[in-house]
Design a protein around this motif. Structure first.
Motif, PDB file in Angstrom:
ATOM      1  N   ILE A   1       0.816  -1.047  -0.101  1.00 12.74           N
ATOM      2  CA  ILE A   1      -0.044   0.095  -0.095  1.00 12.74           C
ATOM      3  C   ILE A   1       0.953   1.427  -0.115  1.00 12.74           C
ATOM      4  CG2 ILE A   1      -1.671   1.248   1.156  1.00 12.74           C
ATOM      5  CD1 ILE A   1      -2.572  -1.380   2.482  1.00 12.74           C
ATOM      6  N   THR A   2       0.588   2.099  -0.860  1.00 19.30           N
ATOM      7  CA  THR A   2       1.464   3.208  -0.965  1.00 19.30           C
ATOM      8  C   THR A   2       0.421   4.512  -1.003  1.00 19.30           C
ATOM      9  OG1 THR A   2       2.996   4.456  -2.567  1.00 19.30           O
ATOM     10  CG2 THR A   2       1.396   2.796  -3.677  1.00 19.30           C
ATOM     11  N   PRO A   3       0.889   5.721  -0.416  1.00 20.69           N
ATOM     12  CA  PRO A   3       0.283   6.955  -0.428  1.00 20.69           C
ATOM     13  C   PRO A   3       0.522   7.860  -1.883  1.00 20.69           C
ATOM     14  CG  PRO A   3       2.354   7.269   0.805  1.00 20.69           C
ATOM     15  CD  PRO A   3       2.383   5.667   0.166  1.00 20.69           C
ATOM     16  N   ASP A   4       0.660   6.855  -2.924  1.00 22.27           N
ATOM     17  CA  ASP A   4       0.771   7.453  -4.275  1.00 22.27           C
ATOM     18  C   ASP A   4      -0.581   7.793  -4.804  1.00 22.27           C
ATOM     19  OD1 ASP A   4       2.261   7.854  -6.768  1.00 22.27           O
ATOM     20  OD2 ASP A   4       0.754   6.470  -7.559  1.00 22.27           O
ATOM     21  N   LYS A   5      -0.657   8.999  -5.265  1.00 22.44           N
ATOM     22  CA  LYS A   5      -2.157   9.709  -5.761  1.00 22.44           C
ATOM     23  C   LYS A   5      -2.559   8.945  -6.979  1.00 22.44           C
ATOM     24  CE  LYS A   5      -1.563  14.031  -3.535  1.00 22.44           C
ATOM     25  NZ  LYS A   5      -2.471  14.027  -2.585  1.00 22.44           N
ATOM     26  N   THR A   7      -1.711   5.550  -7.960  1.00 23.07           N
ATOM     27  CA  THR A   7      -1.855   4.174  -7.793  1.00 23.07           C
ATOM     28  C   THR A   7      -2.095   3.633  -6.518  1.00 23.07           C
ATOM     29  OG1 THR A   7       0.407   3.796  -7.746  1.00 23.07           O
ATOM     30  CG2 THR A   7      -0.473   3.593  -9.975  1.00 23.07           C
ATOM     31  N   GLY A   8      -2.490   4.260  -5.701  1.00 27.06           N
ATOM     32  CA  GLY A   8      -2.179   4.127  -4.129  1.00 27.06           C
ATOM     33  C   GLY A   8      -3.144   4.775  -3.473  1.00 27.06           C
ATOM     34  N   ILE A   9      -3.225   4.972  -2.103  1.00 22.92           N
ATOM     35  CA  ILE A   9      -4.324   5.633  -1.340  1.00 22.92           C
ATOM     36  C   ILE A   9      -4.241   7.292  -1.167  1.00 22.92           C
ATOM     37  CG2 ILE A   9      -4.711   3.524  -0.234  1.00 22.92           C
ATOM     38  CD1 ILE A   9      -3.009   4.647   2.357  1.00 22.92           C
ATOM     39  N   GLY A  10      -3.129   7.763  -2.056  1.00 24.88           N
ATOM     40  CA  GLY A  10      -2.745   9.193  -1.829  1.00 24.88           C
ATOM     41  C   GLY A  10      -4.121  10.341  -1.810  1.00 24.88           C
ATOM     42  N   ASP A  60       4.791   4.850  -7.394  1.00 20.23           N
ATOM     43  CA  ASP A  60       3.576   4.449  -8.412  1.00 20.23           C
ATOM     44  C   ASP A  60       3.794   3.175  -8.902  1.00 20.23           C
ATOM     45  OD1 ASP A  60       2.043   5.400 -10.696  1.00 20.23           O
ATOM     46  OD2 ASP A  60       3.809   4.676 -12.010  1.00 20.23           O
ATOM     47  N   HIS A  61       2.833   2.437  -8.587  1.00 18.98           N
ATOM     48  CA  HIS A  61       2.953   0.853  -8.773  1.00 18.98           C
ATOM     49  C   HIS A  61       1.634   0.234  -9.042  1.00 18.98           C
ATOM     50  CE1 HIS A  61       4.151  -3.194  -8.100  1.00 18.98           C
ATOM     51  NE2 HIS A  61       3.296  -3.567  -7.433  1.00 18.98           N
ATOM     52  N   LYS A  62       1.204   0.339 -10.364  1.00 16.62           N
ATOM     53  CA  LYS A  62      -0.081  -0.166 -10.679  1.00 16.62           C
ATOM     54  C   LYS A  62       0.066  -1.647 -10.756  1.00 16.62           C
ATOM     55  CE  LYS A  62      -4.013   0.453 -13.598  1.00 16.62           C
ATOM     56  NZ  LYS A  62      -5.119   0.965 -12.958  1.00 16.62           N
ATOM     57  N   VAL A  63      -1.063  -2.528 -10.124  1.00 16.04           N
ATOM     58  CA  VAL A  63      -1.243  -3.844 -10.011  1.00 16.04           C
ATOM     59  C   VAL A  63      -2.196  -4.116 -11.289  1.00 16.04           C
ATOM     60  CG1 VAL A  63      -1.869  -5.711  -8.706  1.00 16.04           C
ATOM     61  CG2 VAL A  63      -0.579  -3.814  -7.653  1.00 16.04           C
ATOM     62  N   THR A  64      -2.366  -5.080 -11.774  1.00 15.67           N
ATOM     63  CA  THR A  64      -3.201  -5.535 -12.829  1.00 15.67           C
ATOM     64  C   THR A  64      -3.258  -7.112 -12.382  1.00 15.67           C
ATOM     65  OG1 THR A  64      -1.395  -6.289 -14.264  1.00 15.67           O
ATOM     66  CG2 THR A  64      -2.265  -3.987 -14.601  1.00 15.67           C
TER      67      THR A  64
END
Length: 66
Positions: A1-5, A7-10, A60-64
């Protein structure tokens, strides 16, 4: 879980994060396995997790799904 806006919970509010973790429903989509629901966590526990994740560098980490 990342606070990236992107790909995450940003962009999640603390309340949205709580609902996501406990109910498995993100603001923009339903979560799919392997993301379990954490229904037994207390609200203070989820809020502590949220606060901690805000201190982690965003990635930035897009999960597919296949």
């Amino acid at each position: 879980i990342t606070p990236d806006k992107n790909t995450g919970i940003g962009n999640y509010t603390q309340q949205q994060f709580l609902k996501t973790l406990k109910d498995g429903e993100a603001p923009d989509r339903k979560l799919h396995p392997p993301m379990p629901k954490f229904e037994k966590l207390s609200d203070p526990e989820v809020n502590a997790i949220y606060a901690y994740l805000q201190t982690v560098p965003a990635k930035d980490h897009k999960v597919t799904r296949n």
